[in-house]
Design a protein around this motif. Structure first.
Motif, PDB file in Angstrom:
ATOM      1  N   LEU A 314       7.027   8.466  -2.092  1.00 45.55           N
ATOM      2  CA  LEU A 314       7.404   8.622  -0.677  1.00 45.55           C
ATOM      3  C   LEU A 314       8.463   9.713  -0.494  1.00 45.55           C
ATOM      4  N   ARG A 315       9.328   9.829  -1.511  1.00 44.92           N
ATOM      5  CA  ARG A 315      10.372  10.862  -1.458  1.00 44.92           C
ATOM      6  C   ARG A 315       9.735  12.243  -1.556  1.00 44.92           C
ATOM      7  N   THR A 316       8.747  12.366  -2.451  1.00 41.56           N
ATOM      8  CA  THR A 316       8.115  13.669  -2.693  1.00 41.56           C
ATOM      9  C   THR A 316       7.142  14.030  -1.580  1.00 41.56           C
ATOM     10  N   HIS A 317       6.552  13.025  -0.960  1.00 44.23           N
ATOM     11  CA  HIS A 317       5.509  13.288   0.051  1.00 44.23           C
ATOM     12  C   HIS A 317       5.853  12.604   1.362  1.00 44.23           C
ATOM     13  N   PRO A 318       6.852  13.131   2.066  1.00 49.63           N
ATOM     14  CA  PRO A 318       7.258  12.482   3.324  1.00 49.63           C
ATOM     15  C   PRO A 318       6.114  12.415   4.332  1.00 49.63           C
ATOM     16  N   GLU A 319       5.132  13.301   4.175  1.00 52.56           N
ATOM     17  CA  GLU A 319       4.002  13.285   5.128  1.00 52.56           C
ATOM     18  C   GLU A 319       3.216  11.965   5.074  1.00 52.56           C
ATOM     19  N   TRP A 320       3.394  11.208   3.970  1.00 54.75           N
ATOM     20  CA  TRP A 320       2.663   9.936   3.849  1.00 54.75           C
ATOM     21  C   TRP A 320       3.439   8.757   4.446  1.00 54.75           C
ATOM     22  N   ARG A 321       4.701   8.976   4.802  1.00 60.04           N
ATOM     23  CA  ARG A 321       5.463   7.858   5.384  1.00 60.04           C
ATOM     24  C   ARG A 321       4.784   7.421   6.691  1.00 60.04           C
ATOM     25  N   HIS A 322       4.798   6.187   6.980  1.00 59.43           N
ATOM     26  CA  HIS A 322       4.132   5.585   8.153  1.00 59.43           C
ATOM     27  C   HIS A 322       2.619   5.559   8.022  1.00 59.43           C
ATOM     28  N   ARG A 323       2.085   6.177   6.963  1.00 55.02           N
ATOM     29  CA  ARG A 323       0.611   6.206   6.850  1.00 55.02           C
ATOM     30  C   ARG A 323       0.113   5.359   5.686  1.00 55.02           C
ATOM     31  N   VAL A 324       1.036   4.668   5.012  1.00 54.14           N
ATOM     32  CA  VAL A 324       0.639   3.888   3.855  1.00 54.14           C
ATOM     33  C   VAL A 324       1.500   2.623   3.786  1.00 54.14           C
ATOM     34  N   ARG A 325       0.947   1.555   3.243  1.00 54.31           N
ATOM     35  CA  ARG A 325       1.742   0.331   2.996  1.00 54.31           C
ATOM     36  C   ARG A 325       1.405  -0.197   1.613  1.00 54.31           C
ATOM     37  N   PHE A 326       2.400  -0.783   1.005  1.00 54.76           N
ATOM     38  CA  PHE A 326       2.238  -1.300  -0.364  1.00 54.76           C
ATOM     39  C   PHE A 326       2.343  -2.827  -0.281  1.00 54.76           C
ATOM     40  N   LEU A 327       1.227  -3.506  -0.543  1.00 50.23           N
ATOM     41  CA  LEU A 327       1.217  -4.973  -0.521  1.00 50.23           C
ATOM     42  C   LEU A 327       1.271  -5.483  -1.959  1.00 50.23           C
ATOM     43  N   VAL A 328       2.258  -6.322  -2.234  1.00 47.66           N
ATOM     44  CA  VAL A 328       2.497  -6.780  -3.607  1.00 47.66           C
ATOM     45  C   VAL A 328       2.375  -8.299  -3.644  1.00 47.66           C
ATOM     46  N   LEU A 329       1.329  -8.786  -4.277  1.00 47.06           N
ATOM     47  CA  LEU A 329       1.085 -10.226  -4.350  1.00 47.06           C
ATOM     48  C   LEU A 329       1.432 -10.707  -5.749  1.00 47.06           C
ATOM     49  N   LEU A 330       2.455 -11.551  -5.825  1.00 44.20           N
ATOM     50  CA  LEU A 330       2.937 -11.994  -7.132  1.00 44.20           C
ATOM     51  C   LEU A 330       2.859 -13.510  -7.225  1.00 44.20           C
ATOM     52  N   SER A 331       2.180 -14.001  -8.261  1.00 48.64           N
ATOM     53  CA  SER A 331       2.188 -15.465  -8.402  1.00 48.64           C
ATOM     54  C   SER A 331       3.260 -15.857  -9.403  1.00 48.64           C
ATOM     55  N   PRO A 332       4.137 -16.799  -9.007  1.00 53.49           N
ATOM     56  CA  PRO A 332       5.249 -17.188  -9.883  1.00 53.49           C
ATOM     57  C   PRO A 332       4.720 -17.693 -11.216  1.00 53.49           C
ATOM     58  N   SER A 333       5.431 -17.335 -12.280  1.00 51.47           N
ATOM     59  CA  SER A 333       4.957 -17.670 -13.619  1.00 51.47           C
ATOM     60  C   SER A 333       6.148 -17.949 -14.531  1.00 51.47           C
ATOM     61  N   ARG A 334       6.042 -18.951 -15.373  1.00 49.68           N
ATOM     62  CA  ARG A 334       7.023 -19.231 -16.434  1.00 49.68           C
ATOM     63  C   ARG A 334       8.460 -19.260 -15.916  1.00 49.68           C
ATOM     64  N   THR A 440       3.133   8.276 -12.478  1.00 46.08           N
ATOM     65  CA  THR A 440       2.611   7.188 -11.644  1.00 46.08           C
ATOM     66  C   THR A 440       2.652   7.594 -10.163  1.00 46.08           C
ATOM     67  N   ALA A 441       3.770   8.210  -9.751  1.00 44.01           N
ATOM     68  CA  ALA A 441       3.879   8.661  -8.353  1.00 44.01           C
ATOM     69  C   ALA A 441       2.788   9.685  -8.049  1.00 44.01           C
ATOM     70  N   ASP A 442       2.550  10.590  -8.984  1.00 42.32           N
ATOM     71  CA  ASP A 442       1.509  11.611  -8.771  1.00 42.32           C
ATOM     72  C   ASP A 442       0.119  10.981  -8.708  1.00 42.32           C
TER      73      ASP A 442
END
Ligand code: G6P
Length: 492
Positions: A314-334, A440-442
């Motif tokens: 997001l820092r490198t590609h400000p043009e993508w701000r507001h155009r993407v969302r990151f959904l993180v689904l984590l199931s609790p473990s151990r 990873t960002a790239d």
């Protein structure tokens, strides 16, 4: 009778389901989490057999204590197989599961220690190891009973790092048993594994070597195992034939990548409640592209670096701000392990940092949901544009298969080179070094910008590979190996 038709007896710490009693006092079965259950459940549904596992809830323990020795017919719960639950005394279970299996063996196999400070072994470790041995013995005895009860000699399939000693203990009890043992985890290199106390290191290796067939998800894990095992006194390696000779007995080492029950999963995804969740998620994401991650809340999954890489993107590609969302689904473990609780807090804090740096009133770049939500994951797989799977090390990683199988948008898979799944799926994914934030960002950027034609081509390639390796094949190839081993033993 060939072992291909023999009664199947599976042993693993976690069973396919956990039983609970509802308000009316009726038994309900809740599906266990994690890749092992995902894969074996598919296989058991198709092949049938008996699955021996440790009781993990109050209702499980109640069933384990029943007069029939903890045997549960799964037919009323939609399964075509039986489960036998073993009641392990709680303190013993804690030492076996939390301290040794997850606190030492899991950490060692996934190279999770910050070795300047960890691990530290002491008398407590020794005590816990004793309990680990005792639980493994309890399993071995239950399996030996099954051998006695069965008219035809069964094929034993023993799973994972909780039960490393079972093959050897079972062999001592029933020298002729046909035993295949499968590792669902990564296997670290021999120098890293030397950090474990000698007794544990040697006990684990010799325990596993009680099997006739040792299975791994990938070549790399099999090679790492061979390199460790060949250094034991009395063990000779025949690398050309991928086998070890242990006190005159042959142990073959094989690579059997596991897969998922593709048709079962497609069916689950077609349920009306999943469709409703998909609609809800689509409303939530609006016009934005969706990056998805689905994981157990697990140190080896590299969740924090995932957020850092997203922030870098997001820092490198400000043009993508507001155009993407990151959904993180984590199931609790151990969650009994302090390292997992701390890591959970770190994950949430890191996500907050991203939202604070880039978010505003209209747009929050990350949403983290920590809950056991298999159906939610199934819904989200269908509508994501990028699936981030960047584990530090991972035995296989079934999320990398489930996502592409259910995806309807030509979603791109960003995949760690250190996941077992990489060996099969890598050519259709965007590969990353999990430690390299820039790479990873790239990869996230490239995935989002990828022309539709290429996305669809890659997505089809992934889906084809998943369909081509059904779980029953994973079981069948192990049984074929076992049968060959049995015939060689007879001739020899
Ligand atoms: C994942 C791992 C397996 C492990 C399983 C269960 O699927 O790949 O190696 O056995 O999780 O872990 P748990 O601690 O939740 O029973």
């Amino acid at each position: 009778m060939s072992l291909l038709d023999a009664p199947l007896v599976v042993a693993s710490n976690r069973g396919p389901v956990t039983f609970e009693r509802n308000e009316r006092g009726e038994l309900e079965a809740r599906r266990g989490s994690g890749g092992l259950v995902t894969a074996l459940l598919g296989a058991m549904q198709q092949v049938g057999g008996l699955w021996i596992a440790a009781a993990s809830s109050d209702a499980d323990r109640e069933l384990a204590g029943a007069a029939n020795g903890g045997l549960v017919d799964m037919a009323p719960f939609g399964g075509d197989y039986r489960v036998r639950l073993l009641d392990v005394e709680p303190d013993r279970y804690d030492a076996y599961y939390n301290r040794i299996s997850n606190g030492i063996l899991w950490f060692a196999h996934h190279s999770l220690w910050d070795t300047v400070h960890q691990p530290v072994f002491d008398d407590e470790t020794e005590r816990a190891w004793h309990e680990y041995v005792a639980v493994n013995r309890q399993f071995a005895e239950a399996l030996a009973e099954e051998a006695d009860r069965s008219v035809e000699p069964p094929a034993f399939l023993i799973q994972d790092y909780h039960l490393t000693l079972v093959p050897r203990l079972l062999r001592e009890l029933r020298p002729d048993a046909s035993i295949a043992r499968f590792s669902h985890t990564a296997i670290a290199g021999r120098t890293y594994l030397r950090s474990r106390p000698g007794r544990i290191r040697e006990g684990v290796l010799r325990g596993m070597l009680g099997a006739d067939v040792l299975g791994f998800h990938s070549q790399l894990w099999a090679e790492n195992f061979l390199m460790s095992a060949r250094s034991l006194p009395g063990v000779r390696a025949d690398l050309a034939r991928s086998r070890l000779i242990v006190e005159g007995r042959e142990v073959v080492v094989r690579i059997h990548p596991i897969s998922i029950d593709a048709s079962g999963l497609r069916e689950a995804a077609a349920a009306p409640e999943v469709a409703a969740l998909r609609r809800e998620l689509n409303r939530w994401r609006g016009d934005a592209r969706l990056i998805l991650r689905v994981d157990r809340l697990e140190l080896s999954k590299n969740i924090v670096r995932g957020f850092q890489a997203y922030a870098l993107f997001l820092r490198t590609h400000p043009e993508w701000r507001h155009r993407v969302r990151f959904l993180v689904l984590l199931s609790p473990s151990r969650m009994d392990l302090p390292e997992y609780r701390t890591y959970g807090e770190e994950c949430v804090a890191e996500a907050e940092l991203v939202n604070r740096e880039f978010g505003d009133e209209e747009w929050q770049p990350v949403e983290v949901r920590v809950k056991d939500d298999y159906i939610g994951a199934v819904a989200a797989y269908g509508i994501s544009d990028v699936l981030l799977v960047n584990p530090i090390y991972d035995g296989m990683n079934l999320v990398a298969m489930e996502g592409p199988l259910l995806n309807r948008r030509g979603g791109v898979l960003v995949l760690s080179r250190n996941a077992g799944a990489y060996w099969r799926l890598g050519k259709h994914a965007l590969a990353v070094n999990p430690f390299d934030l820039r790479e990873t960002a790239d990869a996230i950027f490239r995935a989002l910008e990828m022309p539709r034609e290429e996305r669809v081509r890659r997505a089809r390639g992934l889906s084809r590979l998943v369909w081509s390796n059904p779980p029953e094949r994973w079981v069948r190839t192990q049984l074929e190996d076992l049968e060959r081993a049995r015939l060689r033993r007879r001739i020899g």
